[in-house]
Design a protein around this motif. Sequence first.
Motif, PDB file in Angstrom:
ATOM      1  N   GLU A 158       0.851  -1.189   0.000  1.00 22.60           N
ATOM      2  CA  GLU A 158       0.000   0.000   0.000  1.00 22.60           C
ATOM      3  C   GLU A 158       0.886   1.238   0.000  1.00 22.60           C
ATOM      4  O   GLU A 158       1.825   1.336   0.797  1.00 22.60           O
ATOM      5  N   THR A 159       0.582   2.176  -0.905  1.00 20.04           N
ATOM      6  CA  THR A 159       1.386   3.392  -1.002  1.00 20.04           C
ATOM      7  C   THR A 159       1.044   4.347   0.134  1.00 20.04           C
ATOM      8  O   THR A 159      -0.029   4.283   0.720  1.00 20.04           O
ATOM      9  N   ASN A 160       1.975   5.241   0.400  1.00 23.22           N
ATOM     10  CA  ASN A 160       1.829   6.193   1.498  1.00 23.22           C
ATOM     11  C   ASN A 160       1.514   7.584   0.953  1.00 23.22           C
ATOM     12  O   ASN A 160       2.005   8.570   1.454  1.00 23.22           O
ATOM     13  N   ASP A 161       0.693   7.653  -0.097  1.00 27.32           N
ATOM     14  CA  ASP A 161       0.310   8.941  -0.661  1.00 27.32           C
ATOM     15  C   ASP A 161      -1.158   9.207  -0.335  1.00 27.32           C
ATOM     16  O   ASP A 161      -1.781   8.469   0.415  1.00 27.32           O
ATOM     17  N   ASP A 162      -1.720  10.263  -0.899  1.00 24.41           N
ATOM     18  CA  ASP A 162      -3.099  10.648  -0.588  1.00 24.41           C
ATOM     19  C   ASP A 162      -4.122   9.600  -1.000  1.00 24.41           C
ATOM     20  O   ASP A 162      -5.159   9.456  -0.371  1.00 24.41           O
ATOM     21  N   THR A 163      -3.852   8.860  -2.070  1.00 24.93           N
ATOM     22  CA  THR A 163      -4.839   7.903  -2.572  1.00 24.93           C
ATOM     23  C   THR A 163      -4.718   6.528  -1.928  1.00 24.93           C
ATOM     24  O   THR A 163      -5.628   5.722  -2.030  1.00 24.93           O
ATOM     25  N   ARG A 164      -3.582   6.243  -1.296  1.00 25.36           N
ATOM     26  CA  ARG A 164      -3.336   4.942  -0.648  1.00 25.36           C
ATOM     27  C   ARG A 164      -3.681   3.778  -1.576  1.00 25.36           C
ATOM     28  O   ARG A 164      -4.515   2.937  -1.279  1.00 25.36           O
ATOM     29  N   THR A 165      -3.032   3.740  -2.697  1.00 24.45           N
ATOM     30  CA  THR A 165      -3.224   2.690  -3.687  1.00 24.45           C
ATOM     31  C   THR A 165      -2.583   1.400  -3.193  1.00 24.45           C
ATOM     32  O   THR A 165      -1.511   1.414  -2.614  1.00 24.45           O
ATOM     33  N   THR A 166      -3.259   0.256  -3.440  1.00 23.27           N
ATOM     34  CA  THR A 166      -2.721  -1.041  -3.057  1.00 23.27           C
ATOM     35  C   THR A 166      -2.399  -1.834  -4.319  1.00 23.27           C
ATOM     36  O   THR A 166      -3.252  -2.010  -5.181  1.00 23.27           O
ATOM     37  N   LEU A 167      -1.157  -2.300  -4.397  1.00 22.16           N
ATOM     38  CA  LEU A 167      -0.728  -3.185  -5.475  1.00 22.16           C
ATOM     39  C   LEU A 167      -0.601  -4.584  -4.889  1.00 22.16           C
ATOM     40  O   LEU A 167      -0.176  -4.739  -3.742  1.00 22.16           O
ATOM     41  N   SER A 168      -0.963  -5.595  -5.656  1.00 20.91           N
ATOM     42  CA  SER A 168      -0.840  -6.956  -5.127  1.00 20.91           C
ATOM     43  C   SER A 168      -0.429  -7.930  -6.221  1.00 20.91           C
ATOM     44  O   SER A 168      -0.641  -7.686  -7.405  1.00 20.91           O
ATOM     45  N   SER A 169       0.155  -9.036  -5.760  1.00 20.90           N
ATOM     46  CA  SER A 169       0.564 -10.108  -6.655  1.00 20.90           C
ATOM     47  C   SER A 169       0.636 -11.382  -5.841  1.00 20.90           C
ATOM     48  O   SER A 169       0.646 -11.342  -4.607  1.00 20.90           O
ATOM     49  N   GLY A 170       0.685 -12.493  -6.537  1.00 17.02           N
ATOM     50  CA  GLY A 170       0.809 -13.777  -5.874  1.00 17.02           C
ATOM     51  C   GLY A 170       2.016 -14.528  -6.390  1.00 17.02           C
ATOM     52  O   GLY A 170       2.438 -14.337  -7.534  1.00 17.02           O
ATOM     53  N   VAL A 171       2.584 -15.363  -5.512  1.00 16.27           N
ATOM     54  CA  VAL A 171       3.802 -16.079  -5.860  1.00 16.27           C
ATOM     55  C   VAL A 171       3.661 -17.544  -5.465  1.00 16.27           C
ATOM     56  O   VAL A 171       3.373 -17.847  -4.314  1.00 16.27           O
ATOM     57  N   ARG A 172       3.866 -18.429  -6.417  1.00 20.41           N
ATOM     58  CA  ARG A 172       3.973 -19.857  -6.100  1.00 20.41           C
ATOM     59  C   ARG A 172       5.447 -20.128  -5.860  1.00 20.41           C
ATOM     60  O   ARG A 172       6.282 -19.789  -6.673  1.00 20.41           O
ATOM     61  N   ILE A 173       5.748 -20.746  -4.723  1.00 21.38           N
ATOM     62  CA  ILE A 173       7.133 -21.002  -4.361  1.00 21.38           C
ATOM     63  C   ILE A 173       7.681 -22.118  -5.258  1.00 21.38           C
ATOM     64  O   ILE A 173       7.128 -23.205  -5.307  1.00 21.38           O
ATOM     65  N   ARG A 174       8.754 -21.838  -5.968  1.00 21.56           N
ATOM     66  CA  ARG A 174       9.310 -22.791  -6.932  1.00 21.56           C
ATOM     67  C   ARG A 174       9.737 -24.098  -6.282  1.00 21.56           C
ATOM     68  O   ARG A 174       9.564 -25.162  -6.835  1.00 21.56           O
ATOM     69  N   SER A 175      10.331 -24.017  -5.112  1.00 20.52           N
ATOM     70  CA  SER A 175      10.832 -25.229  -4.468  1.00 20.52           C
ATOM     71  C   SER A 175       9.698 -26.108  -3.947  1.00 20.52           C
ATOM     72  O   SER A 175       9.928 -27.237  -3.545  1.00 20.52           O
ATOM     73  N   LYS A 176       8.446 -25.621  -3.993  1.00 13.43           N
ATOM     74  CA  LYS A 176       7.297 -26.381  -3.486  1.00 13.43           C
ATOM     75  C   LYS A 176       6.383 -26.877  -4.597  1.00 13.43           C
ATOM     76  O   LYS A 176       5.330 -27.413  -4.345  1.00 13.43           O
ATOM     77  N   GLN A 177       6.741 -26.654  -5.852  1.00 14.00           N
ATOM     78  CA  GLN A 177       5.860 -27.051  -6.964  1.00 14.00           C
ATOM     79  C   GLN A 177       5.973 -28.511  -7.261  1.00 14.00           C
ATOM     80  O   GLN A 177       6.891 -29.187  -6.972  1.00 14.00           O
TER      81      GLN A 177
END
Length: 177
Positions: A158-177
């Motif tokens: 989450e950004t610390n500006d006036d709009t407080r935009t949230t960016l998100s992503s997901g990660v599959r752990i390679r060593s667990k696939q």
Amino acid sequence: MIAMVVSLIILGFLSIIISGFQREFTSQKPRTDALNNAQMALDTAVRVTRMAGAKNPACNSTFVITPLTPSASAGGGVYKSLTVQADWNPPDCVLSGTDENVKFTVNNGILYLDASQSEPFAEGIKEMRFTFYDKTNALISDAVANAGSITYVKIEIETNDDTRTTLSSGVRIRSKQ
């Protein structure tokens, strides 16, 4: 004389338009900087987390890696800090390479990648959140006790500006696939 008056009027309008663009640019720069920093931080977090637990097969059995260590629980399965270890840059059986032993933490709007919080990585970050899932995509509410079951990590910044935009992503752990 008429041409000069018309030219002055046109120049007056152009200066008003240009100063408006300049004011808009100046007012949007902090937001743009915060979004750029958040995107860079998210890209780095995804890249580093994806490699969690990577280990050179030639390493001896005494070389131990703790792939993911969540900390700073915010409740509901959300954590505000994550330590990631991987021997991949270079794979030399030592966790001293770039991005091989990273602790993601945010303090006073600054993201740090080191446990001692001595080297700022990105500014304009209000908060970083991690949510963990197992191989059946079920939420792991106590990720500290069940760190070995983590196969997928959702990362939010989450950004610390006036709009407080949230960016998100997901990660599959390679060593667990």
